[in-house]
Design an enzyme around this catalytic site. Sequence first.
Site, PDB file in Angstrom:
ATOM      1  N   PRO A   1       0.852  -1.201   0.073  1.00 26.38           N
ATOM      2  CG  PRO A   1       0.064  -0.886   2.308  1.00 26.38           C
ATOM      3  CD  PRO A   1       1.285  -1.545   1.335  1.00 26.38           C
ATOM      4  CD  GLU A   2       1.920   3.447  -4.477  1.00 29.27           C
ATOM      5  OE1 GLU A   2       1.968   4.521  -4.667  1.00 29.27           O
ATOM      6  OE2 GLU A   2       2.220   2.472  -5.425  1.00 29.27           O
TER       7      GLU A   2
ATOM      8  CE  LYS B   1       5.078   4.441   0.031  1.00 28.11           C
ATOM      9  NZ  LYS B   1       5.883   3.870  -0.613  1.00 28.11           N
TER      10      LYS B   1
ATOM     11  NE  ARG C   1       9.730  -1.563  -6.711  1.00 24.25           N
ATOM     12  CZ  ARG C   1       8.854  -0.846  -5.652  1.00 24.25           C
ATOM     13  NH1 ARG C   1       9.186  -0.279  -5.017  1.00 24.25           N
ATOM     14  NH2 ARG C   1       7.598  -1.508  -5.441  1.00 24.25           N
TER      15      ARG C   1
END
Length: 285
Positions: free
Chosen positions: A2-3, A54, A275
């Site tokens: 999650p962000e 976060k 990424r």
Amino acid sequence: MPELPEVETIRMGLKEQAVNLKVLKIDIYNQKSFQGNPQNFFNLTIKDIFRRGKMLGIEFENDRVLVIHLKMSGQLIFVPSKIKKNRSTIYNLKRYEALFHKQIRVIITFDNGSKLYFNDQRKFGWIREFPSLQKAIDDIFGNLGPEPLEDNFSFDDFRRSLQKRGKTAIKVALMDQHLIVGIGNIYSSEALFLARINPVKKIEQLSQSEIKKLFDSMRKVLLMGIAQKGASRSHFVNERGEKGNFLNVAKVYNREGKPCFTCGNLIENIILNGRSSFYCSRCQM
DNA sequence: CACTTGACCTGTCCGC
DNA sequence: TGCGGACAGGTCAAGT
């Protein structure tokens, strides 16, 4: 997973349901997932649920705090004691536990029978105990960057934050929690697309107007993420077990090889800082 | 200082 | 059907 938008979605849902509940017990099924002494929470009532970047915080009546980081695959699911039957809600506790038993790391049980499950397939996430909010600030919140959605976070703050790292690719900087919190791989790609900035462009190459555009775009995609109740690529669900819808409106993330909604060019994927980074090479210069 | 790689873990998906 | 490799919303530490 999650962000910021995902954690904020959970925070809002959890706040509605868990404030004023009293802890009966905390069961730990993976030692590394809970750092602290579960006995310390017996009979404590939840005062507030807050978010920092976060991370999620649960504040108890004696100021003791549990901080939670979901990392890549963490979930927090609240199962109320009396459950209305609803197709999209996890309503059968036994069925739920049978389904997720391999991933349940911690269960917090409250004195009215409701439960909070911390599931985490990859075991990167953690729950950590702090004796006070101040101690949490000193140890882990203090060296984080500012909150991008706070009213007092200005364009000047943003510009100053970025300019500390002139040689760094803008996407890498956006995801650096020391510069600004809450933005990860999905929302950085989306913000850069909206701002029409190439993810590998160095900060010192950005014009004032590009930085301004990025400031606005970043806040816009984060708010959109919250409005869509988060992004569910694989794991993310809210506290009721429901997926978010952000990826249905995302413009580039996970759209490699598909046409850009603006120009029709195919969306590309490059590896940046290890990424995946999705962008349109025609729109984002 | 800035960038890359590996480590932490488990599970899924895809190609052979 | 099985097997190996790549990959997944995050962050650290170590090496170049």
